[in-house]
Write an enzyme that holds these catalytic residues in place. Structure first.
Site, mmCIF file in Angstrom:
data_model
loop_
_atom_site.group_PDB
_atom_site.id
_atom_site.type_symbol
_atom_site.label_atom_id
_atom_site.label_comp_id
_atom_site.label_asym_id
_atom_site.label_seq_id
_atom_site.Cartn_x
_atom_site.Cartn_y
_atom_site.Cartn_z
ATOM 1 N N GLU A 479 21.881 -43.520 15.679
ATOM 2 C CA GLU A 479 21.576 -43.010 16.586
ATOM 3 C C GLU A 479 21.634 -44.046 17.984
ATOM 4 O O GLU A 479 22.188 -44.060 18.543
ATOM 5 C CB GLU A 479 20.425 -42.060 16.716
ATOM 6 C CG GLU A 479 20.751 -41.204 18.164
ATOM 7 C CD GLU A 479 21.772 -39.977 17.028
ATOM 8 O OE1 GLU A 479 22.315 -39.388 17.637
ATOM 9 O OE2 GLU A 479 21.536 -39.406 16.220
ATOM 10 N N ALA A 482 25.096 -45.141 18.335
ATOM 11 C CA ALA A 482 26.486 -44.882 18.649
ATOM 12 C C ALA A 482 26.010 -44.116 20.453
ATOM 13 O O ALA A 482 26.891 -44.482 20.514
ATOM 14 C CB ALA A 482 26.641 -44.042 17.948
ATOM 15 N N GLU A 483 24.724 -44.556 20.330
ATOM 16 C CA GLU A 483 24.035 -44.066 22.344
ATOM 17 C C GLU A 483 24.374 -44.975 22.778
ATOM 18 O O GLU A 483 25.074 -45.241 24.135
ATOM 19 C CB GLU A 483 23.221 -44.094 22.013
ATOM 20 C CG GLU A 483 23.329 -41.850 21.017
ATOM 21 C CD GLU A 483 24.336 -41.092 22.019
ATOM 22 O OE1 GLU A 483 23.951 -41.181 22.619
ATOM 23 O OE2 GLU A 483 24.522 -40.627 21.382
ATOM 24 N N SER A 484 24.223 -46.552 22.533
ATOM 25 C CA SER A 484 23.612 -47.473 23.771
ATOM 26 C C SER A 484 24.314 -48.658 23.257
ATOM 27 O O SER A 484 24.360 -50.327 24.339
ATOM 28 C CB SER A 484 22.332 -47.668 23.659
ATOM 29 O OG SER A 484 21.282 -47.775 22.918
ATOM 30 N N TYR A 591 31.800 -37.802 15.861
ATOM 31 C CA TYR A 591 30.545 -38.091 16.169
ATOM 32 C C TYR A 591 29.108 -38.562 14.950
ATOM 33 O O TYR A 591 28.233 -38.545 14.776
ATOM 34 C CB TYR A 591 29.981 -37.940 17.911
ATOM 35 C CG TYR A 591 28.228 -38.243 17.917
ATOM 36 C CD1 TYR A 591 27.631 -39.648 18.574
ATOM 37 C CD2 TYR A 591 27.016 -37.904 16.982
ATOM 38 C CE1 TYR A 591 26.799 -40.171 19.347
ATOM 39 C CE2 TYR A 591 26.391 -38.263 17.377
ATOM 40 C CZ TYR A 591 25.875 -38.724 18.654
ATOM 41 O OH TYR A 591 24.738 -39.011 19.083
#
Length: 649
Positions: A479, A482-484, A591
């Site tokens: 996660e 994928a996010e940062s 995603y």
């Protein structure tokens, strides 16, 4: 790859303060004379020049470009100085600062304005101006208007060129650009061109009286296609009205029917199958072929879905997504041999659908990591590169945009092995996203650099908080990736902050629930805080609208609870893999698959094996685990040991 720690620059704090002072207009150059020798001094100067740009004299601008031209800081200043000199109409300054390598359209037009003002409108000038006119269907920058006026005055903007731009704008559904292109046409032609623009903007019956030409048919079909996207259910009726009157060919009919089918199918509206069937096969592209298969899956019409997949051409059909789904459809129809054949092909690829295929076959996951060798001499030469050194220093003081400019300048001169060494060096600085943006673009083999492409930091915190919240730590790491991409200072346009991209209101809510002190949104930039609150939030979502299923949780996390509720109500009880494939939004569909695949790769990095994706989908975090194999190697792949990353200075 090297694991030596990155040395800190003891002057960085002063450089950071100097840049801030230059931006505020309070930098004292005499008091900081020793910084002149620092690699980032050019950026300190740049900050001051940019602040005073409206009143900057040309001599100082030229001197700066003389010192730093060719470096990232010089080119960043050049773009701003050219824009300022254009505003002043100081064409000599524009001409002096101009470089033929400039690609920005507004600046290219500034350069052409300068040449025209200086009396250099030769054949080359005309050719460059015409290339800009022809080059885009969308509206061009205002700096180009004087160029086109001069071009027209020289007879270089012919009616044929105006029609050429108008045709391109019609195809892009740009009626305002069509009207702009029509100016200067002979009166009868201009009237027809403006009527074309009006039809693309909003259908009207005047088109029934247009001349029966190829252009009329084509532009009418563009207007009808635009209408079909907005009102797909009425497209066929409008096509029946205008098509025969203008003599539409199958190409023009297909253009309209394509949009009607696409926007009906992508919303799973009634009549989707019929509208898809009405589109001539010659009008299908990869996008519509996908929706033909996806729409049939959503209706549980396995035979139609299988037929749609098998009609896909290579390389679309060769994608692991469609190979796996071909196997699933064959399996649903009782064709075990066909299913196994498709699964075996898909399982050879280390991707979400390849992992699902391996689960269906009951075999290990395919993974062939590449750990390239390099020489100490080559590595040292990369580390000595001035642009790369500046990039890393700028990143360390949170000047990310400037850092990227220096990074791109450095990599433009590197071969593949030096590019990989640079990514490794950046990773040791904690600049993890360089692997994502720099590897695999030119050489697909670089996608096998898993230890660079899937960095991990704060592992102890991730494991602790995952255990506390009953989550799989590999999912939490995925996660964050994928996010940062493990950038603690990440901030999105929606004001999502930190490693796990929480918005402040969510952070405050989770802090209250977990008992963690809340010090405002700045606290979300702290990695520990972000992981504690973000992991608790994941657990809350999993228990809430996620119904204990990570794939629901991921879909809701990306798209929001309202679309998730709609998708769940539309296809209740559908198998997880098929439900994911029928998510309406491409971004969310990709995603969900991406984070689940990342989870496998982080499992490999953290444990050497992986929880099966089939179990992970259902939230069975204590489910069956699988090993990895590489057909290219005699021994199973082992993850490279994790190495520490430097914290940002």
């Amino acid at each position: 790859m090297p694991t030596a720690p990155v040395k800190a620059d003891p002057q960085l704090a002063r450089v950071r303060a100097a840049i801030a002072a230059a931006e505020a207009g309070t930098f004292d150059a005499a008091a900081n004379a020793d910084l002149v020798r620092h690699p980032l001094y050019g950026w300190i100067e740049y900050a001051g020049l940019r602040r005073g740009l409206p009143s900057l004299d040309r001599a100082r601008a030229d001197a700066f470009l003389q010192r730093y031209g060719g470096q990232a800081v010089g080119e960043a200043f050049r773009a701003q100085w050219l824009a300022e000199a254009t505003r002043r109409q100081d064409w000599a300054a524009v001409d002096a600062a101009w470089k033929p390598t400039i690609k920005d359209t507004a600046l290219r037009c500034s350069g052409l304005q300068a040449e025209a003002a200086l009396g250099r409108t030769n054949a080359d000038w005309t050719q460059q101006a015409q290339a800009i006119w022809r080059g885009a269907a969308e509206s061009l920058p205002s700096q180009c208007d004087p160029v086109f006026a001069a071009l027209d005055a020289r007879g270089g903007l012919t009616p044929e060129m105006r029609w050429e731009r108008l045709d391109k704008a019609a195809e892009a559904w740009q009626p305002a650009v069509m009207r702009a292109a029509a100016k200067g046409l002979p009166a009868p032609d201009a009237a027809l061109a403006n009527d074309y623009a009006a039809f693309v903007e909003a259908l009207n019956d005047r088109a029934l009286s247009w001349p029966k030409t190829e252009r009329s048919r084509r532009i009418a079909s563009y207007g009808l296609a635009r209408y079909a996207k907005s009102v797909p259910q009425d497209a066929q009726a409008q096509l029946a009205k205008f098509g025969p009157a203008l003599g539409f060919t199958d190409v023009e009919r297909g253009r309209v029917l394509y949009q009607s089918a696409l926007w009906t199918a992508s919303s799973y509206e009634p009549g989707s199958a019929q509208r898809l069937a009405a589109v001539p096969e010659a009008s299908y592209d990869d996008r519509l072929r996908e929706w033909r298969a996806r729409e049939a899956i959503a209706r549980s019409d396995w035979a139609a879905a299988l037929a749609a997949i098998r009609r896909m051409p290579s390389p679309q059909h060769d994608d692991s997504r469609w190979q796996y789904l071909e196997g699933r459809m064959a399996e649903m129809l009782g064709d075990r041999e066909g299913a196994q054949r498709a699964y075996r092909t898909a399982a050879a690829k280390p991707e979400f659908h390849g992992f699902l295929a391996a689960d269906r076959l009951g075999q290990p996951y395919t993974l062939c990591p590449w750990i390239p060798g390099d020489s100490p001499a080559m590595r040292a030469s990369v580390e000595r590169d001035p642009a790369l050194q500046r990039a890393l220093l700028l990143y360390d003081i949170d000047r990310d945009g400037w850092a990227v400019a220096e990074w791109n300048d450095a990599l433009s001169r590197f071969d593949a092995s030096r590019r990989i060494a640079a990514v490794d060096l950046a990773q040791r600085h904690g600049w993890f996203d360089r692997a994502v943006f720099s590897l695999g673009k030119e050489d697909p083999e670089e996608l096998r650099l898993y230890t660079l492409r899937f960095p991990i930091h704060h592992e102890a915190t991730i494991r602790r908080e995952a255990l506390k919240n009953g989550l799989d730590p590999a999912w939490v790491a995925a996660e964050i990736r994928a996010e940062s991409v493990f950038n603690p200072d990440a901030r999105s346009g929606a004001n999502a902050i930190g490693l796990m991209q929480l918005i402040p209101s969510t952070g405050a809510s989770m802090a209250a629930k977990t008992g963690l002190p809340w010090n405002g949104e700045q606290g979300l930039y702290d990695p520990e805080t972000s992981i504690v609150l973000g992991t608790a939030y994941l657990r809350q979502l999993l228990d809430g609208y996620g119904e204990g299923k990570p794939y629901f949780t991921l879909a809701g996390y990306n798209a929001g609870p309202a679309p998730l509720a709609r998708w769940k109500s539309q296809r209740p009880g559908m198998e997880p893999d098929l439900w994911i494939e029928t998510i309406t939004y491409k971004e969310t569909r990709d995603y969900v698959a991406r984070v689940l695949a990342f989870s496998v790769l982080y499992d490999w990095r953290m444990t050497g094996n992986a929880l099966r994706v089939s179990d992970r989908l259902r939230g069975a975090f204590d489910g069956q685990r699988t090993s990895f194999t590489c057909p290219l190697a005699t021994t199973p792949p082992a993850p490279q040991p994790l190495k520490p990353a430097a914290r940002r200075g």
